[in-house]
Scaffold this active site. Structure first.
Site, mmCIF file in Angstrom:
data_model
loop_
_atom_site.group_PDB
_atom_site.id
_atom_site.type_symbol
_atom_site.label_atom_id
_atom_site.label_comp_id
_atom_site.label_asym_id
_atom_site.label_seq_id
_atom_site.Cartn_x
_atom_site.Cartn_y
_atom_site.Cartn_z
ATOM 1 N N GLU A 1 26.694 84.861 -42.045
ATOM 2 C CA GLU A 1 25.700 86.062 -42.292
ATOM 3 C C GLU A 1 26.144 86.914 -43.277
ATOM 4 O OE1 GLU A 1 26.254 87.419 -38.381
ATOM 5 O OE2 GLU A 1 25.228 85.443 -37.211
ATOM 6 N N PRO A 2 26.201 86.734 -44.668
ATOM 7 C CA PRO A 2 26.844 87.696 -45.558
ATOM 8 C C PRO A 2 25.347 88.543 -45.755
ATOM 9 C CG PRO A 2 26.205 85.384 -46.741
ATOM 10 C CD PRO A 2 26.226 85.443 -45.034
ATOM 11 N N GLY A 3 25.552 89.766 -46.135
ATOM 12 C CA GLY A 3 24.771 90.898 -46.515
ATOM 13 C C GLY A 3 24.859 91.398 -47.756
ATOM 14 N N ARG A 4 25.945 92.379 -47.692
ATOM 15 C CA ARG A 4 26.309 93.126 -48.901
ATOM 16 C C ARG A 4 26.705 92.266 -50.221
ATOM 17 N NH1 ARG A 4 28.950 98.309 -47.827
ATOM 18 N NH2 ARG A 4 29.252 97.370 -45.746
ATOM 19 N N TYR B 1 22.304 98.401 -47.997
ATOM 20 C CA TYR B 1 22.320 99.429 -47.336
ATOM 21 C C TYR B 1 21.895 100.599 -47.860
ATOM 22 C CZ TYR B 1 25.126 95.858 -44.329
ATOM 23 O OH TYR B 1 25.330 94.965 -43.754
ATOM 24 N N TYR C 1 29.636 107.624 -44.890
ATOM 25 C CA TYR C 1 30.887 106.688 -44.995
ATOM 26 C C TYR C 1 32.066 107.225 -45.865
ATOM 27 C CZ TYR C 1 27.524 103.401 -42.947
ATOM 28 O OH TYR C 1 26.458 102.764 -42.203
ATOM 29 N N GLY D 1 30.499 90.137 -43.594
ATOM 30 C CA GLY D 1 31.532 91.023 -43.911
ATOM 31 C C GLY D 1 32.332 91.013 -45.257
ATOM 32 N N ARG E 1 25.007 106.457 -47.988
ATOM 33 C CA ARG E 1 26.409 105.910 -47.882
ATOM 34 C C ARG E 1 27.403 107.027 -48.092
ATOM 35 N NH1 ARG E 1 28.486 102.231 -49.853
ATOM 36 N NH2 ARG E 1 29.394 101.471 -48.167
ATOM 37 N N CYS F 1 18.909 120.175 -48.293
ATOM 38 C CA CYS F 1 19.495 121.499 -47.834
ATOM 39 C C CYS F 1 20.796 121.528 -46.782
ATOM 40 C CB CYS F 1 18.379 122.442 -47.212
ATOM 41 S SG CYS F 1 17.156 122.614 -48.625
HETATM 42 N N1 LLP Z 1 26.578 90.026 -39.029
HETATM 43 C C1 LLP Z 1 26.522 90.848 -38.180
HETATM 44 C C2 LLP Z 1 26.350 90.739 -36.843
HETATM 45 C C3 LLP Z 1 26.401 92.215 -38.656
HETATM 46 O O1 LLP Z 1 26.718 93.164 -37.655
HETATM 47 C C4 LLP Z 1 26.472 92.481 -39.950
HETATM 48 C C5 LLP Z 1 26.730 93.746 -40.541
HETATM 49 C C6 LLP Z 1 26.478 91.524 -40.892
HETATM 50 C C7 LLP Z 1 26.526 90.267 -40.575
HETATM 51 C C8 LLP Z 1 26.320 91.793 -42.345
HETATM 52 O O2 LLP Z 1 27.512 92.289 -42.923
HETATM 53 P P1 LLP Z 1 27.852 92.284 -44.499
HETATM 54 O O3 LLP Z 1 27.996 90.901 -45.143
HETATM 55 O O4 LLP Z 1 26.686 93.042 -45.107
HETATM 56 O O5 LLP Z 1 28.917 93.190 -44.490
HETATM 57 N N2 LLP Z 1 25.547 100.528 -43.319
HETATM 58 C C9 LLP Z 1 27.123 99.833 -43.603
HETATM 59 C C10 LLP Z 1 27.379 98.409 -43.278
HETATM 60 C C11 LLP Z 1 26.764 98.323 -41.747
HETATM 61 C C12 LLP Z 1 27.039 96.862 -41.537
HETATM 62 C C13 LLP Z 1 26.484 96.413 -40.126
HETATM 63 N N3 LLP Z 1 26.744 94.951 -39.867
HETATM 64 C C14 LLP Z 1 27.312 100.319 -45.037
HETATM 65 O O6 LLP Z 1 26.392 100.948 -45.541
HETATM 66 O O7 LLP Z 1 28.385 100.115 -45.326
#
Ligand code: LLP
Length: 433
Positions: free
Chosen positions: A273-276, A373, A316, A239, A312, A344
């Site tokens: 659990e970092p993604g973004r 994403y 959002y 997050g 996105r 369209c």
């Molecule tokens: N762990 C869990 C349980 C999650 O649900 C998520 C993201 C993450 C980790 C990773 O979160 P991050 O570090 O990437 O913030 N599509 C949306 C974001 C959806 C996030 C869903 N869960 C966007 O484009 O902003």
């Protein structure tokens, strides 16, 4: 910090001219930087130095197996939310022993497959899921390593569609029910309760909600231990936000210091659990201008990328900085433009009244911060291709996802037999002259 910079008047991805990639694969395309992925992963991991921890990259943010394999070489595990993502992680060389399975709606087949693969941890989010997992694991003669995801009812202060830690959200076990669910879990066959998991939302730009949630989790761990549970793991979710525009998210170092302060003496292995934060600024989306349309009170930059490629902004109201691939000269006139795609519907708008240097058809532009994403949320809406993904590493690049054309997509479709013989196809007329 990223590795997409102007050099000699044009945009480079590391040491590769972005325009060269466009010539090779055509536009639009996603382009990722190995150096940026590596830097972000390393900075995050180093911020947690001194703790017993494992980083599980959130595959949902970018599931490309070239990207995952890059992170795997750095030691990353994977946070998955489907068996499809497990296959991706495996294909990239991430072993089951570094995979955490999250998600509110895991099916029986998925739980069975995860247990058969021997994943490291399953984050359970409801009582019915716990019972189903117990039944399946006991039937297979194994113990499922379970963390219970709790919902701390803390407002992450992010976009409403990506906040997950409020009691109104579908995620995790309600705080009031947590102790009872742990007691129930401890009594079930096939369940080995290893810890507590929490994830309160995405694109957090403030440490305060994290601190509030982690402090609650810390208290819960102490209570549960007092009740006889052997809590060995705390999974603190993902997050951490990134700067898309003017945001100023906490640094990984500040985040790490807060984590150590709140959970340091629990004696648990910490999961993240970092993604973004890892891949967001490690990717751009490159597109060509098809037309510049001068309207009455505004002008439109009509691109060949659309909301199906990067959803996105439509979904959002997200901001993505758009830059020309040819560096604007100092003194270039900036004009407000609406940046739109060819789809369209009016929602296919990337930005309104954005100040851009004057553009012409054929010019290339790049959307920054598109590595998370982006491609994973793409669709083929309006009969469009799934666009290529390219990974740059120094002076070389590799097409890590080929373009999926409409013919490939149509190959899974068919006309039902009851419609009989195909209608005669139009034969194109001979071009005259
Ligand atoms: N762990 C869990 C349980 C999650 O649900 C998520 C993201 C993450 C980790 C990773 O979160 P991050 O570090 O990437 O913030 N599509 C949306 C974001 C959806 C996030 C869903 N869960 C966007 O484009 O902003």
């Amino acid at each position: 910090m990223d590795h997409f910079n102007y050099r000699n008047g044009e945009l480079y991805a590391e040491d590769v001219r972005v325009a060269d990639i466009a010539d090779t694969v055509g536009t639009p395309f996603y382009c990722y930087s190995t150096a940026t992925l590596t830097r972000h992963y390393t900075v995050f991991d180093e911020a947690l130095a001194g703790t017993d921890h494992q980083v599980y990259f959130a595959v949902k943010a970018n599931g490309n197996i070239g990207v995952l394999a890059t992170l795997a070489r750095l030691g990353a595990g994977a946070d998955i939310v489907s068996i499809g993502e497990m296959h991706r992680a495996h294909a990239a060389g991430i072993p089951s022993s570094k995979i955490v399975f999250s998600g509110v709606g895991k099916t029986a087949d998925e739980l069975r497959a995860a247990l058969a693969a021997g994943v490291h941890q399953i984050n359970v989010e409801s009582l019915p899921e716990l019972h189903l997992l117990s039944e399946i694991a006991a039937g297979m003669g194994v113990d499922a390593p379970v963390a219970i995801r709790v919902n701390p009812d803390v407002d992450a202060k992010t976009h409403k569609k990506i906040t997950t830690g409020l009691s109104e959200n579908k995620f995790g076990i309600a705080w009031e029910q947590a102790e009872a669910v742990f007691a129930e879990a401890a009594s079930l066959p096939g369940i080995d309760v290893v810890g507590v998991a929490v994830h309160i939302g995405s694109q957090l730009t403030d440490l305060a909600p994290y601190r509030a949630a982690y402090t609650k989790v810390r208290g819960l761990v102490e209570t549960l231990r007092g009740q006889g549970h052997d809590i060995r793991v705390v999974d603190l979710g993902g997050g951490l936000g990134i700067p898309y525009d003017a945001e100023n998210p906490p640094s990984p170092a500040d985040y790490g210091a807060m984590v150590k302060e709140v959970t340091g003496d629990l004696g648990c292995q910490l999961g993240f659990e970092p993604g973004r934060m890892i891949c967001g600024n490690a990717g751009i989306l490159v597109s060509s201008v098809i037309y510049v349309k001068e309207g009455v009170d505004r002008s439109f930059l009509i691109l060949d990328a659309a909301m199906n490629d990067l959803i996105r902004p439509a979904m959002y109201e997200a901001h993505h900085t758009v830059v020309p691939v040819r560096e604007p000269a100092t003194g270039d006139n900036m004009v407000p433009v609406d940046i739109v795609g060819p789809i369209c519907e009016s929602g296919d708008t990337f930005a309104k009244a954005r100040m851009m240097p004057r553009a012409a058809a054929g010019d290339l532009v790049a959307f920054r911060s598109a590595g998370a994403y982006g491609a994973v949320m793409a669709s083929t809406y309006n009969g469009r291709d799934l666009i290529p993904e390219v990974l740059v590493n120094g002076a070389e690049f590799s097409v890590v996802a080929a373009r999926l054309k409409v013919d490939d997509i149509m190959s899974r479709e068919s006309v039902p037999d009851w419609l009989g013989a195909p209608l005669p196809r139009d034969v194109p007329k001979e071009a005259s002259g």
